[in-house]
Design a protein around this motif. Structure first.
Motif, mmCIF file in Angstrom:
data_model
loop_
_atom_site.group_PDB
_atom_site.id
_atom_site.type_symbol
_atom_site.label_atom_id
_atom_site.label_comp_id
_atom_site.label_asym_id
_atom_site.label_seq_id
_atom_site.Cartn_x
_atom_site.Cartn_y
_atom_site.Cartn_z
ATOM 1 N N ARG A 194 26.212 89.651 47.714
ATOM 2 C CA ARG A 194 27.050 89.805 48.903
ATOM 3 C C ARG A 194 28.394 89.095 48.741
ATOM 4 N NH1 ARG A 194 21.928 89.616 51.607
ATOM 5 N NH2 ARG A 194 22.079 87.426 52.212
ATOM 6 N N GLY A 195 28.471 88.185 47.770
ATOM 7 C CA GLY A 195 29.733 87.509 47.499
ATOM 8 C C GLY A 195 30.822 88.450 47.010
ATOM 9 N N THR A 233 30.808 76.415 48.473
ATOM 10 C CA THR A 233 31.500 77.510 47.792
ATOM 11 C C THR A 233 32.861 77.733 48.451
ATOM 12 O OG1 THR A 233 29.405 78.575 47.201
ATOM 13 C CG2 THR A 233 31.391 79.937 47.125
ATOM 14 N N TYR A 287 32.099 86.763 42.067
ATOM 15 C CA TYR A 287 31.942 88.040 42.752
ATOM 16 C C TYR A 287 30.603 88.678 42.357
ATOM 17 C CZ TYR A 287 36.943 87.057 42.341
ATOM 18 O OH TYR A 287 38.173 86.439 42.321
ATOM 19 N N ASP A 298 39.038 85.333 48.097
ATOM 20 C CA ASP A 298 39.131 84.300 47.069
ATOM 21 C C ASP A 298 40.501 83.630 47.168
ATOM 22 O OD1 ASP A 298 38.399 82.702 45.000
ATOM 23 O OD2 ASP A 298 38.401 84.258 43.462
ATOM 24 N N ASN A 321 36.385 79.295 49.499
ATOM 25 C CA ASN A 321 37.080 80.562 49.694
ATOM 26 C C ASN A 321 38.067 80.382 50.854
ATOM 27 O OD1 ASN A 321 35.550 81.622 52.274
ATOM 28 N ND2 ASN A 321 33.960 80.948 50.841
ATOM 29 N N TYR A 335 24.695 85.345 46.368
ATOM 30 C CA TYR A 335 24.830 86.052 45.098
ATOM 31 C C TYR A 335 23.591 86.890 44.783
ATOM 32 C CZ TYR A 335 21.906 82.436 42.870
ATOM 33 O OH TYR A 335 20.867 81.595 42.523
ATOM 34 N N PHE A 363 28.755 81.164 58.284
ATOM 35 C CA PHE A 363 28.448 81.603 56.921
ATOM 36 C C PHE A 363 26.965 81.906 56.760
ATOM 37 C CE2 PHE A 363 32.618 80.240 55.654
ATOM 38 C CZ PHE A 363 32.863 80.888 54.455
ATOM 39 N N ASP A 396 28.676 75.072 53.908
ATOM 40 C CA ASP A 396 29.878 75.909 53.851
ATOM 41 C C ASP A 396 30.977 75.442 54.796
ATOM 42 O OD1 ASP A 396 28.730 77.951 52.037
ATOM 43 O OD2 ASP A 396 27.353 78.240 53.704
ATOM 44 N N LEU A 438 34.372 80.715 43.906
ATOM 45 C CA LEU A 438 33.719 81.963 44.270
ATOM 46 C C LEU A 438 33.501 82.854 43.047
ATOM 47 C CD1 LEU A 438 32.727 83.708 46.706
ATOM 48 C CD2 LEU A 438 35.024 84.730 46.731
ATOM 49 N N HIS A 486 27.671 85.208 51.636
ATOM 50 C CA HIS A 486 28.123 85.145 50.251
ATOM 51 C C HIS A 486 26.964 84.988 49.267
ATOM 52 C CE1 HIS A 486 27.328 81.235 51.636
ATOM 53 N NE2 HIS A 486 28.177 80.530 50.902
ATOM 54 N N LEU A 491 33.413 89.199 49.429
ATOM 55 C CA LEU A 491 34.374 88.132 49.722
ATOM 56 C C LEU A 491 35.504 88.066 48.704
ATOM 57 C CD1 LEU A 491 32.207 85.086 50.895
ATOM 58 C CD2 LEU A 491 33.441 86.731 52.286
#
Length: 394
Positions: free
Chosen positions: A219-220, A185, A216, A227, A187, A58, A156, A147, A214, A56, A223
């Motif tokens: 790489r997030g 984070t 977006y 969410d 999710n 960013y 993660f 995580d 989360l 995830h 995911l």
């Protein structure tokens, strides 16, 4: 960010920031979010390199530095400008900032200039000697990403054994008296870990815990389908509030915050109203001081290549480069249409955001998440979980 412990457990009152005139340069760190001048906290992604590959991330970090990362001297000039501009905090991030060879020099220089220097890290490199050095340099805080517990965290992070290294890093920081906290984070893949994370914080006597909603980005973005639903978000925000109160009642005054979804502020206020909490209106005043989302105003980002962004998640849009103009000049230049609108974003949000009775408290929530989900920067943030009845538009 929404200070759950500050607001719900009453560790901060409206008079506290007023006592300092609400000036960023004068406020202690735990009151910075209530500043009136909103001088930006700057996240500096000092390198793209990272020793892990988190699902995830960013920043979409990888295992090598970018070719055009700021040099040490360029970094020094950036820090000088941030200090002169009155930025209260510089957050060294990455990638993994501790893999950058000159990171100690950069931290030391920031502290020498009077900046509060904090570190965002995966924690895997913090042995006792490194923790001791960070404390000696005058680093104010270390935020370590977590995580989940055990295997969940390792999954993660894409590397077995990471969780054990996080435990060691926390112990090393606490041993040398360096303030340390966790960054989680939320999710669908790890929400059920939240109770275990609270247990972990209680057991290890960790003083700070931040729950990130989360966003977006990087790489997030992949995911997004994981969410939380609005119902799940409400459930877990309530749980976070309840466990925070439980810890405080036990005497463990851990600072708990939620980050990147400013609907949490009105939600907390409405809950306190339902409960008949006599402090509800004081909390509302503090939320007004907080002001909600501050991308492009009270928080900014400088990438490893010197590009300036509205926040660390808005990496696809640059306002300029610190190699060509100082950050302070770029930040105050409203000739850029997006920067101009972010400085007064409440005038430009659309739909239910524009009609919401909590707009002054929330600030329109996360514009970059709205853009990622809808293609429209000013559309309602899809992560807002407040009902039409709650926001006064039903």
């Amino acid at each position: 960010m929404i200070g759950i412990s500050k607001l719900y457990c009453g560790t901060v009152e409206p008079s506290d920031p007023l006592r300092y005139g609400r000036r960023s340069k004068d406020l202690p760190s735990h009151l910075l979010q209530f500043s009136e001048d909103k001088k930006p906290v700057v996240v500096w992604n000092v390198t793209k390199a990272c020793n892990l590959r988190c699902i995830h991330c960013y920043a979409s970090a990888d295992n090598r530095p970018a070719e055009n990362e700021l040099t040490t001297e360029e970094g020094f000039r950036l820090l000088e400008d941030l200090a002169q501009f009155g930025c209260p905090v510089v957050l060294f991030s990455g990638g993994e900032p501790l893999v950058r060879p000159d990171i100690f020099d950069l931290i030391a220089y920031a502290v020498r200039l009077g900046l509060r220097a904090v570190l965002s890290t995966n924690g895997t490199l913090i042995d006792h000697a490194l923790a001791k050095e960070l404390k000696k340099l005058g680093l104010s805080y270390v935020g370590i990403s977590l995580d989940g517990i055990g295997e969940v965290h390792d999954r993660f992070r894409g590397s077995k054994g990471c969780f054990e290294k996080v435990i060691q890093a926390i112990e090393n920081c606490l041993r040398v008296g360096l303030k340390v906290g966790l960054r989680f984070t939320i999710n669908k893949l790890n929400a059920e870990e939240i109770p275990k994370v609270f247990d972990f914080v209680e057991e290890m006597k960790i003083p700070r815990l931040c729950f990130y909603h989360l966003v977006y980005a990087g790489r997030g973005t992949k995911l997004m389908e994981y969410d939380l639903s609005h119902e799940e978000t409400r459930k877990w925000v309530d749980y976070i509030i309840d466990r925070t109160k439980e810890l405080h009642d036990k005497g463990h005054k851990v600072e708990v915050l939620t980050v990147d979804n400013h609907a949490d502020g009105p939600y907390l206020y409405l809950r306190m109203k339902r409960e008949g909490n006599p402090r509800a209106e004081e909390v509302y005043q503090l939320l007004l001081m907080n002001g909600g989302n501050n991308s492009g105003v009270g928080i900014g980002c400088v990438s490893w290549d010197g590009e300036v962004h509205a926040d660390q998640f808005w990496r696809h849009y640059s306002f300029g480069n610190v190699r060509k103009r100082p950050f302070s000049e770029i930040w105050m230049d409203t000739s850029d249409p997006l920067m101009a609108k972010l400085k007064e974003k409440k005038k430009h949000v659309k739909g239910r955001c524009a009609k919401c009775r909590f707009l002054e408290v929330c600030g329109g929530n996360f514009r970059v998440r709205a853009e990622a989900a809808t293609g429209d920067t000013w559309a309602p943030d899809p992560a807002c979980y407040l009902t039409d009845e709650e926001i006064g538009i039903a």
